[in-house]
Design an enzyme around this catalytic site. Structure first.
Site, PDB file in Angstrom:
ATOM      1  N   CYS A   2       0.840  -1.193   0.000  1.00 45.04           N
ATOM      2  CA  CYS A   2       0.000   0.000   0.000  1.00 45.04           C
ATOM      3  C   CYS A   2       0.875   1.243   0.000  1.00 45.04           C
ATOM      4  CB  CYS A   2      -0.856   0.022   1.256  1.00 45.04           C
ATOM      5  SG  CYS A   2      -1.759  -1.491   1.528  1.00 45.04           S
ATOM      6  N   ARG A  27       4.173   0.311  -7.059  1.00 42.81           N
ATOM      7  CA  ARG A  27       4.190  -0.660  -5.953  1.00 42.81           C
ATOM      8  C   ARG A  27       3.054  -1.670  -6.068  1.00 42.81           C
ATOM      9  NH1 ARG A  27       6.341   2.316  -1.071  1.00 42.81           N
ATOM     10  NH2 ARG A  27       4.934   1.072   0.167  1.00 42.81           N
ATOM     11  N   TRP A  74      -3.262  -2.348  -1.384  1.00 44.72           N
ATOM     12  CA  TRP A  74      -2.970  -3.667  -1.943  1.00 44.72           C
ATOM     13  C   TRP A  74      -3.592  -4.635  -0.953  1.00 44.72           C
ATOM     14  CZ3 TRP A  74      -0.264  -8.349  -1.807  1.00 44.72           C
ATOM     15  CH2 TRP A  74      -0.086  -8.937  -3.057  1.00 44.72           C
ATOM     16  N   ASN A 100      -1.082   1.125   6.298  1.00 43.62           N
ATOM     17  CA  ASN A 100      -0.302   0.045   5.657  1.00 43.62           C
ATOM     18  C   ASN A 100       0.045  -0.936   6.762  1.00 43.62           C
ATOM     19  OD1 ASN A 100      -0.274   1.447   3.318  1.00 43.62           O
ATOM     20  ND2 ASN A 100       1.882   2.037   3.377  1.00 43.62           N
ATOM     21  N   GLY A 101      -0.001  -2.241   6.469  1.00 44.83           N
ATOM     22  CA  GLY A 101       0.407  -3.215   7.475  1.00 44.83           C
ATOM     23  C   GLY A 101      -0.724  -4.193   7.766  1.00 44.83           C
ATOM     24  N   GLU A 481      13.874 -24.949 -10.514  1.00 39.37           N
ATOM     25  CA  GLU A 481      13.611 -23.510 -10.347  1.00 39.37           C
ATOM     26  C   GLU A 481      14.837 -22.687 -10.710  1.00 39.37           C
ATOM     27  OE1 GLU A 481      11.204 -21.727 -10.210  1.00 39.37           O
ATOM     28  OE2 GLU A 481      11.865 -19.817  -9.399  1.00 39.37           O
ATOM     29  N   LYS A 485      14.849 -19.834 -13.641  1.00 42.04           N
ATOM     30  CA  LYS A 485      15.267 -18.449 -13.387  1.00 42.04           C
ATOM     31  C   LYS A 485      16.304 -18.020 -14.416  1.00 42.04           C
ATOM     32  CE  LYS A 485      12.730 -17.032 -11.446  1.00 42.04           C
ATOM     33  NZ  LYS A 485      11.709 -17.996 -11.222  1.00 42.04           N
ATOM     34  N   GLU A 488      14.903 -17.858 -18.196  1.00 45.63           N
ATOM     35  CA  GLU A 488      13.853 -16.887 -18.537  1.00 45.63           C
ATOM     36  C   GLU A 488      14.359 -15.446 -18.499  1.00 45.63           C
ATOM     37  OE1 GLU A 488      10.417 -16.492 -16.007  1.00 45.63           O
ATOM     38  OE2 GLU A 488      11.521 -17.116 -14.264  1.00 45.63           O
ATOM     39  N   HIS A 504      21.590 -41.098 -16.919  1.00 42.59           N
ATOM     40  CA  HIS A 504      20.735 -41.807 -17.897  1.00 42.59           C
ATOM     41  C   HIS A 504      20.533 -40.961 -19.144  1.00 42.59           C
ATOM     42  CE1 HIS A 504      19.872 -44.888 -14.920  1.00 42.59           C
ATOM     43  NE2 HIS A 504      19.718 -43.921 -14.044  1.00 42.59           N
ATOM     44  N   LYS A 603       3.948 -11.148 -16.928  1.00 42.41           N
ATOM     45  CA  LYS A 603       3.960 -11.442 -15.489  1.00 42.41           C
ATOM     46  C   LYS A 603       2.831 -12.399 -15.134  1.00 42.41           C
ATOM     47  CE  LYS A 603       5.173 -11.426 -11.283  1.00 42.41           C
ATOM     48  NZ  LYS A 603       6.326 -12.301 -10.936  1.00 42.41           N
TER      49      LYS A 603
HETATM   50  C1  AGP Z   1       8.188 -17.600 -12.992  1.00 42.40           C
HETATM   51  O1  AGP Z   1       9.458 -16.955 -12.877  1.00 42.40           O
HETATM   52  C2  AGP Z   1       7.527 -17.331 -14.312  1.00 42.40           C
HETATM   53  N1  AGP Z   1       7.417 -15.947 -14.544  1.00 42.40           N
HETATM   54  C3  AGP Z   1       6.269 -18.129 -14.560  1.00 42.40           C
HETATM   55  O2  AGP Z   1       6.681 -19.456 -14.690  1.00 42.40           O
HETATM   56  C4  AGP Z   1       5.163 -18.104 -13.465  1.00 42.40           C
HETATM   57  O3  AGP Z   1       5.618 -18.769 -12.317  1.00 42.40           O
HETATM   58  C5  AGP Z   1       3.948 -18.869 -14.014  1.00 42.40           C
HETATM   59  O4  AGP Z   1       3.473 -18.184 -15.155  1.00 42.40           O
HETATM   60  C6  AGP Z   1       2.827 -19.020 -12.994  1.00 42.40           C
HETATM   61  O5  AGP Z   1       2.357 -17.751 -12.610  1.00 42.40           O
HETATM   62  P1  AGP Z   1       1.385 -17.659 -11.319  1.00 42.40           P
HETATM   63  O6  AGP Z   1       2.175 -18.147 -10.147  1.00 42.40           O
HETATM   64  O7  AGP Z   1       1.029 -16.210 -11.230  1.00 42.40           O
HETATM   65  O8  AGP Z   1       0.199 -18.538 -11.584  1.00 42.40           O
END
Ligand code: AGP
Length: 608
Positions: A2, A27, A74, A100-101, A481, A485, A488, A504, A603
């Site tokens: 927020c 934010r 938020w 906020n909080g 993961e 990272k 991407e 394998h 996103k």
């Molecule tokens: C993660 O770094 C990616 N940007 C992407 O895999 C993301 O995790 C995936 O699209 C799922 O998004 P969500 O958690 O908002 O559902």
């Protein structure tokens, strides 16, 4: 998070407040509002959605006045709608509060106030503050605010105005940032300096436990025992772009460094350490329903699917309930076996991912109970699930998910404690896990303090074309993961693999040009992982080892070693993820790429 803005001085307050809110848009928020004193009372305008919506509300129904407060919300408690938007009022409508909080004891306070005849209009925790101040008010606003805050447990950054004690703003801080902006014959309040940089670079930062009284030509700072404090005036020399990122070069790096705090926020008020238990109000599952679950399906996409894999290991290991992890995009089309005793856990940072939403709807249609682990309050998945655990990680702006991942794993740990302690897990075992969880924020800070070591490592490997990430058990999903990272945001091809599976097939890839990252903490499978390191070294591979203790064999084998703190096996994914996030970040930044908005990515993937 927020945003808060306040103004008192000779200007018409509303444009100053709205301009300030616009500076806080980065934010993330879902509603906004202003409260201005117009000489007769306090007038409030609110709107759901973007600040432009608030601007049109104010345009249609202007509010004049020279003292006011404003807020971008938020949502944490209560859906993002106009009623829950801040500012919130007391029963008389003469007091307005923005906050906020998280007020942890708002339920008890609300019940107490209702018992004294106060009526509430919103679902928020914030509204209790307005009524507490009303009940304590005896002509002096700052005294009423201080008396009220003595009753509050949790975190706050607040601003309060009252038409019964006009031409001042009272602010207070505990855990949520607040600062004063000092002008000529005018003063400002903000949660973030970006909101007031246009008017002044002279600021006073409030510290936790402090309360400020702000007028057009003065400000005073006190503690909650009304002892006045002298405060230093700071000069801001940042530019706006740097401020929005908190001084970090990118949102992603800022969010990586937020993780000690965001993990604290995910656990806040939910870990019952002495009982080795978790308190999860929002899951809406009775004791009988919890007992009745005989299988769990966890469905998600991307990074959230990786945390789902960790959830599978946690729940099966500790609660002894069978778990299936499903890619959401696959789950919905494969005629899954779902019964009335299936718990479908749906993990999504955004709460809007189309595949995950569709998978949840399919699970519901087939009779499962659904539980959303979501970061964005009021998002579609959060509104349609049967119950949920909000991550409370704050808005995640960087497209590459970082703090949401570690908060998802913490939320899964809290859920596992809940399920396991309803079955055969002992209080002692639960307590051991809960105590180890409480150490995580400090351990993450320890890792972040050594980010420079990872940056040097990134310098060595920024020109690699391929990477392999290997891990076993709880750390196999971390390998996935770490690889995601890197690929991407740096566009370097990277694969995550179970360490033992590498022989394998993928072992054919090993040569001096293929950096291999081993997640090798001293857990139950450490010796097995060391054997896999030997296999890679025997073929000329270059090894980066994440480990938790000095051990001669691994030390001799690894080309580079990064140490993470010791913890329980099941908690290593949270600690191991941090250096891998940093490695990906620094490599991508050194390659001059757009770290926060990588090519081809969104996103939130709201299309199938
Ligand atoms: C993660 O770094 C990616 N940007 C992407 O895999 C993301 O995790 C995936 O699209 C799922 O998004 P969500 O958690 O908002 O559902």
């Amino acid at each position: 998070m927020c945003g808060i803005v306040g103004y008192v001085g000779p200007r018409v307050a509303t444009p100053v407040l709205i301009e300030g809110l616009k500076r806080l848009e980065y934010r993330g928020y879902d509603s906004a509002g202003v409260a201005v004193m117009n000489g007769n009372g306090v007038e409030t305008r609110k709107a759901v959605g973007k600040i432009a919506a608030l601007e049109s509300v104010v345009g249609d129904d202007p509010v004049e006045g020279m003292t006011g407060i404003a807020h971008t919300r938020w949502a944490t408690h209560g859906a993002p709608n106009e009623c829950n938007a801040h500012p919130h009022h007391d029963c008389t409508g003469t007091i307005a509060v923005v906050h906020n909080g998280i007020i942890e004891n708002y339920g008890a306070l609300r019940t107490m106030l209702q018992g004294h005849g106060h009526t509430f209009v919103s679902e928020t925790d914030t509204e209790v503050l307005a009524h507490l101040i009303e009940a304590a008010f005896d002509g002096n606003l700052e005294e009423a605010v201080a008396d009220s805050l003595h009753l509050v447990e949790g975190t706050y950054g607040i601003a309060v105005v009252s038409s019964q004690d006009p031409v001042k703003i009272v602010a207070a801080r505990k855990g949520s940032p607040l600062l004063l902006g000092l002008g000529e014959g005018e003063n400002f309040l903000a949660s973030d300096v970006a909101a007031i940089l246009k008017y002044t670079r002279d600021v006073v930062y409030l510290d936790d436990g402090e309360l400020a009284v702000i007028t057009a030509d003065s400000y005073r700072v006190f503690d909650l025992q009304a002892v006045q404090r002298e405060k230093k005036v700071s000069k801001i020399d940042w530019d706006l772009d740097m401020i929005e990122k908190g001084g970090f070069a990118h949102f992603m790096l800022k969010e990586i460094f937020e993780q000690p705090t965001t993990i604290e926020n995910t656990m806040r008020g939910r870990l019952v350490t002495e009982e080795g238990f978790s308190k999860l109000g929002g899951i809406n599952l009775s004791r009988e329903e919890l007992q009745n679950i005989d299988n769990v399906v966890i469905t998600a996409c991307g990074t959230s699917w990786h945390s789902a894999l960790i959830g599978e290991l946690l729940i099966e290991d500790l609660a002894r309930i069978p778990v299936e992890v499903e890619y959401a995009s696959e789950f919905r089309y494969r005629n899954p076996i779902i019964t009335q005793r299936t718990l479908c856990v749906v993990i999504s940072q955004s709460g809007e991912t189309a595949d995950t939403l569709a998978a949840m709807r399919e699970a519901k249609r087939r009779g499962a109970k659904t539980l959303g682990l979501v970061n964005v309050v009021g998002s579609t998945i959060a509104r349609e699930d049967d119950g949920g655990i909000y991550l409370h990680a704050g808005p995640e702006i960087g497209v590459a998910s970082t703090k949401a991942f570690t908060s998802q794993v913490v939320a899964l740990l809290l859920l596992t404690l809940k399920l396991a302690r309803r079955r055969d897990m002992s209080a002692a075992r639960g307590r051991e896990i809960a105590q180890a969880m409480e150490h995580l924020p400090a351990q993450i800070r320890e890792i972040l303090d050594r980010a420079g070591e990872i940056e040097e490592l990134a310098e060595q490997f920024k020109d690699a074309s391929n990477f392999l990430y290997l891990g076993r058990g709880y750390n196999f999903p971390v390998a996935l993961e770490g690889a995601l990272k890197l690929k991407e945001i740096s566009y370097i091809h990277a694969e995550g693999y179970p360490a033992a599976e590498m022989k394998h097939g993928p072992i054919a890839l090993i040569d001096a040009n293929m950096p291999v990252v081993f997640i090798a903490p001293h857990d139950a499978v450490f010796d097995k992982v060391v054997s896999n390191v030997q296999e890679v070294k025997a073929r000329g591979g270059r090894v980066i080892a994440l480990t938790s203790r000095e051990e001669p064999t691994l030390k001799k084998l690894a080309d580079y070693e990064f140490r993470i703190p010791e913890t329980l096996d099941m908690l290593y994914p949270i600690l191991a993820a941090i250096p891998l996030q940093l490695l990906a970040y620094y490599i991508a930044a050194k390659r001059g790429l757009n770290v926060d908005q990588p090519r081809n990515l969104a996103k939130s993937v709201t299309v199938e």
